[in-house]
Each structure stands twice: as C-alpha cells, then as structure tokens.
Design an enzyme around this catalytic site. Sequence first.
Site, short mmCIF file in Angstrom:
data_model
loop_
_atom_site.label_atom_id
_atom_site.label_comp_id
_atom_site.label_asym_id
_atom_site.label_seq_id
_atom_site.Cartn_x
_atom_site.Cartn_y
_atom_site.Cartn_z
N HIS A 111 11.58 -3.43 -5.84
CA HIS A 111 10.89 -1.97 -6.09
C HIS A 111 10.08 -1.72 -4.39
O HIS A 111 9.66 -2.53 -4.38
CB HIS A 111 9.86 -1.83 -7.14
N CYS B 94 4.30 -2.65 -13.57
CA CYS B 94 5.56 -1.98 -14.20
C CYS B 94 4.81 -1.61 -15.62
O CYS B 94 6.28 -1.24 -16.30
CB CYS B 94 6.08 -2.59 -13.60
C1 CIR Z 1 14.10 -5.39 -13.83
O1 CIR Z 1 15.17 -6.83 -13.67
O2 CIR Z 1 14.25 -4.86 -13.81
C2 CIR Z 1 12.85 -6.58 -14.75
N1 CIR Z 1 12.90 -7.62 -14.85
C3 CIR Z 1 11.31 -5.76 -14.07
C4 CIR Z 1 10.86 -4.75 -13.40
C5 CIR Z 1 9.73 -4.78 -13.01
N2 CIR Z 1 9.26 -3.40 -12.48
C6 CIR Z 1 8.53 -3.13 -12.02
O3 CIR Z 1 8.46 -3.86 -11.46
N3 CIR Z 1 7.86 -1.42 -11.58
#
Ligand code: CIR
Length: 272
Positions: free
Chosen positions: A172, A259
């Site tokens: 991201h 996140c």
């Molecule tokens: C994913 O791949 O969607 C999750 N394992 C990790 C999401 C991390 N989100 C973020 O950094 N905003």
Amino acid sequence: MESEYLSMPLTLAAPRLCIVRGVSTNFERCLRDVPCAIDVERARVQHRGYVELLREIADEVVELAPHADYPDSCYVEDVAVGINRYCVVTRPGAPSRRGEGASVESALACHYELARMSSPATLDGGDVMRAGQRFFVGRSARTNGAGIAFLAEVARRDGAEVIPVAVSRGLHLKSAATMLGERTVIIDPEVIEGAIFEAHGLRCVEAPESLGANVLALGAETIVSESAPETAALLREQGYSVRTVAVGELHKGDGALSCLSLRVSGRGLWSV
Ligand code: CIR
C-alpha cells in the site's frame, strides 16, 4: 450540499475515537507476501499492547469482536476512509476481504454519513494518506482507478481533494509513507520518491528502515514499531516524543501500525 468543512481550518490532533478489531482465530490464514509461520496467540498479545497504547492517547477506543470468517480483519484500516462528514466504506482489493466492512459500519454510522463503494471499484484504506483536506491515494495492486475516482467524488463533495500516487512496489501507499506532522511525511526512499509530496508543500524525512515508514502521529505522540529501532532513534533525535510498540507478529501479515485501527477525528481536527 457543499461541505461546511470547506472553509474550516484543520489541525492535526490525536483521534477522538479509534476503532480496532481483535485478531481472528484464523489469523494464521491471513494474506501475506512471504509465507511464514504465524503465532496467533502472540499476535493477540501484541494487538492488546497496541490497543492499550491507543487507549492512553485517544479519547475513546471501540473494540470490535474478532471475526473468524475474515483472517485479515484486524487490519481494520482497509475497510473505511473517514473524510469530514462522509466516510467511504471501501470495496477491498482482495476478494477474501470483501464483507469485512459490513460489521464496521455500525461503529462508523454514529460519526459519519456512509458512502459505500461498489464493483468494479476497489480501494484499501492503507492506500490513503491524509494531509489535512488533501488525500494522497495510492494506485496499487489493491486500489484501482475506479476506487480512486469514487473516493475523489465523495471527497470533493466533502471539501477535500484526492491526489493519486502510483505505487509499484509494496502493498500500500502507507506501507512506504505516513504523516509525521502537519506538513511532514516519513517515507521509505527505497520504495517511494518524496517529490509528489514535496510538490504539495510537504517536507520528507527518510526512514532508515522500511518498517519505520509507517508511523502513527497521534497528537503529541509518535508511535513507531519496535521493529524499526533506528527510526525511533532518529525521530527522538529530531525532537519527536516517540512511543514504541511490539507488533512483529502482525507485521508478518504485511500489516503495519496504521492498518490496525481506524482513527476518527474530532470536529475541526484531522487525524492520520
Ligand atoms: C492484506 O494483505 O490485506 C493483509 N494481510 C494486510 C493488510 C495491511 N493493511 C494495511 O497496511 N493498511
């Protein structure tokens, strides 16, 4: 109706409310780039430490129940983007994560008017970096043009603007850039160039480690992952009041600090 926020000066502040979600019993099945073993109990303990820290800083923390059907659902930031009056409930880029947003809506509905994103748009909140009324949005493997256009339209109605940023490496935008202060961004120079932020009047600080590029600047405190000790030291030298938190097991699922929560601002304030 045009947003009343259009003319309102905004100050970066600690969030009024943080929304978090406990670690799923199925967290070991979470999406991740590098296959590795995950200790769910350790992730839970670390998540509790993160929530305790937020409780010291935010006015209120709402903890949603863990969701067994969604292994990635503790990364709650991805499912919603609060602007001013409106909050966009996203359609996450990963199909296995669609549906996580439904149970977050009731916690958000008391604070915002909700705008729900639909197919073919996709957007993960991790791609959205707020700088006052300006929202830098990563076009990434998870966030597409239609997702950015949807957010831009809601932002426009809400007195804010969207600036797309190409993200060609990493998960991201905020894996590689987060706000450190009202006009300062911390970036991972290996992944993203500072020019796009500098063009909009922001100053960039280069993080010495990639996990150091995702910090949470919450009012007077800057939260840095314990996995980024050089960044913590650099920021302390620069005068920031740094708090560190251990989230190594949660990093294994490709998540960083931002996140793990949704931060809701107070009126006339903004939170990263
Ligand atoms: C994913 O791949 O969607 C999750 N394992 C990790 C999401 C991390 N989100 C973020 O950094 N905003």
